[in-house]
Design a protein around this motif. Structure first.
Motif, PDB file in Angstrom:
ATOM      1  N   TYR A 292      41.148 102.404  11.657  1.00 36.17           N
ATOM      2  CA  TYR A 292      41.616 100.888  11.781  1.00 36.17           C
ATOM      3  C   TYR A 292      41.999 100.106  10.566  1.00 36.17           C
ATOM      4  CZ  TYR A 292      41.449  96.087  13.422  1.00 36.17           C
ATOM      5  OH  TYR A 292      41.664  94.759  13.546  1.00 36.17           O
TER       6      TYR A 292
ATOM      7  N   THR B  62      43.017 101.500   7.793  1.00 36.76           N
ATOM      8  CA  THR B  62      44.232 101.886   7.287  1.00 36.76           C
ATOM      9  C   THR B  62      45.503 101.160   8.012  1.00 36.76           C
ATOM     10  OG1 THR B  62      43.032 103.844   6.638  1.00 36.76           O
ATOM     11  CG2 THR B  62      45.494 104.096   6.759  1.00 36.76           C
ATOM     12  N   GLU B  63      45.418 101.214   8.985  1.00 33.57           N
ATOM     13  CA  GLU B  63      46.258 100.675  10.196  1.00 33.57           C
ATOM     14  C   GLU B  63      46.502  99.280   9.714  1.00 33.57           C
ATOM     15  OE1 GLU B  63      45.569 101.711  13.991  1.00 33.57           O
ATOM     16  OE2 GLU B  63      46.033 104.021  13.894  1.00 33.57           O
ATOM     17  N   ARG B  64      45.439  98.667   9.691  1.00 33.58           N
ATOM     18  CA  ARG B  64      45.582  97.062   9.546  1.00 33.58           C
ATOM     19  C   ARG B  64      46.309  96.996   8.128  1.00 33.58           C
ATOM     20  NH1 ARG B  64      40.272  92.957   9.720  1.00 33.58           N
ATOM     21  NH2 ARG B  64      41.518  91.231   9.692  1.00 33.58           N
ATOM     22  N   SER B  65      45.727  97.808   7.201  1.00 34.61           N
ATOM     23  CA  SER B  65      46.285  97.624   5.679  1.00 34.61           C
ATOM     24  C   SER B  65      47.694  98.121   5.742  1.00 34.61           C
ATOM     25  CB  SER B  65      45.683  98.614   4.876  1.00 34.61           C
ATOM     26  OG  SER B  65      46.315  98.581   3.447  1.00 34.61           O
ATOM     27  N   ASN B  66      48.247  98.916   6.569  1.00 34.58           N
ATOM     28  CA  ASN B  66      49.658  99.130   6.664  1.00 34.58           C
ATOM     29  C   ASN B  66      50.278  98.271   7.417  1.00 34.58           C
ATOM     30  OD1 ASN B  66      49.207 101.431   5.380  1.00 34.58           O
ATOM     31  ND2 ASN B  66      49.178 102.963   7.121  1.00 34.58           N
ATOM     32  N   ARG B  67      49.645  97.486   8.284  1.00 32.75           N
ATOM     33  CA  ARG B  67      50.349  96.617   9.309  1.00 32.75           C
ATOM     34  C   ARG B  67      50.609  95.399   8.165  1.00 32.75           C
ATOM     35  NH1 ARG B  67      46.529  94.755  13.071  1.00 32.75           N
ATOM     36  NH2 ARG B  67      46.417  97.104  13.680  1.00 32.75           N
ATOM     37  N   CYS B  68      49.537  94.975   7.500  1.00 29.88           N
ATOM     38  CA  CYS B  68      49.866  93.715   6.431  1.00 29.88           C
ATOM     39  C   CYS B  68      50.872  94.030   5.551  1.00 29.88           C
ATOM     40  CB  CYS B  68      48.331  93.567   5.762  1.00 29.88           C
ATOM     41  SG  CYS B  68      47.139  92.830   6.786  1.00 29.88           S
ATOM     42  N   GLN B  69      50.978  95.383   4.780  1.00 31.86           N
ATOM     43  CA  GLN B  69      51.848  95.558   4.178  1.00 31.86           C
ATOM     44  C   GLN B  69      53.205  95.696   4.613  1.00 31.86           C
ATOM     45  OE1 GLN B  69      51.312  99.554   2.666  1.00 31.86           O
ATOM     46  NE2 GLN B  69      51.648  98.909   0.413  1.00 31.86           N
ATOM     47  N   MET B  70      53.447  96.245   5.829  1.00 34.20           N
ATOM     48  CA  MET B  70      54.798  96.184   6.832  1.00 34.20           C
ATOM     49  C   MET B  70      55.040  94.510   6.897  1.00 34.20           C
ATOM     50  SD  MET B  70      57.262  97.653   7.862  1.00 34.20           S
ATOM     51  CE  MET B  70      56.738  99.496   8.235  1.00 34.20           C
ATOM     52  N   ILE B  71      54.455  93.910   7.231  1.00 36.36           N
ATOM     53  CA  ILE B  71      54.418  92.391   7.418  1.00 36.36           C
ATOM     54  C   ILE B  71      55.133  91.855   6.370  1.00 36.36           C
ATOM     55  CG2 ILE B  71      53.605  90.044   7.900  1.00 36.36           C
ATOM     56  CD1 ILE B  71      51.809  91.539  10.053  1.00 36.36           C
ATOM     57  N   SER B  72      54.483  91.996   5.063  1.00 37.66           N
ATOM     58  CA  SER B  72      54.831  91.544   3.853  1.00 37.66           C
ATOM     59  C   SER B  72      56.362  92.144   3.572  1.00 37.66           C
ATOM     60  CB  SER B  72      53.899  91.866   2.767  1.00 37.66           C
ATOM     61  OG  SER B  72      54.368  91.327   1.287  1.00 37.66           O
TER      62      SER B  72
END
Length: 92
Positions: A38, A40-50
């Motif tokens: 979770y 990792t996905e959250r980190s990836n999601r934040c990175q993708m939003i950025s």
């Protein structure tokens, strides 16, 4: 039953929640695996939003530039049309 046993086509130790050393199901291991995934996905999601936000900013800048160029082009065309009309009036 060790880590070399196969269950559902994979080694037992590779299944979610299985403690590789003991070869048994562990809620502690499962919770840690889920939380890790979770995060990792959250980190990836934040990175993708950025990344998407930066791309949107660049697109907005380009769109504003296109708008200015379009207005300049229309003004140039309008001026050229006006010049043509004036030249035609001079000819007649």
């Amino acid at each position: 039953m060790g880590g070399d046993a196969h269950v559902a086509g994979a080694r037992l130790g590779k299944h979610w929640g299985v403690d590789g050393g003991a070869g048994t199901m562990s809620t502690h291991v499962l919770c840690n695996q889920i939380l890790s995934r979770y995060q990792t996905e959250r980190s990836n999601r934040c990175q993708m939003i950025s990344v998407l936000a930066r791309q949107l900013e660049r697109f907005r800048d380009i769109q504003l530039s296109w708008q200015e160029q379009r207005m300049s082009a229309r003004a140039a065309v309008s001026k050229a049309q006006q010049d043509v009309v004036e030249k035609e009036e001079e000819v007649y």
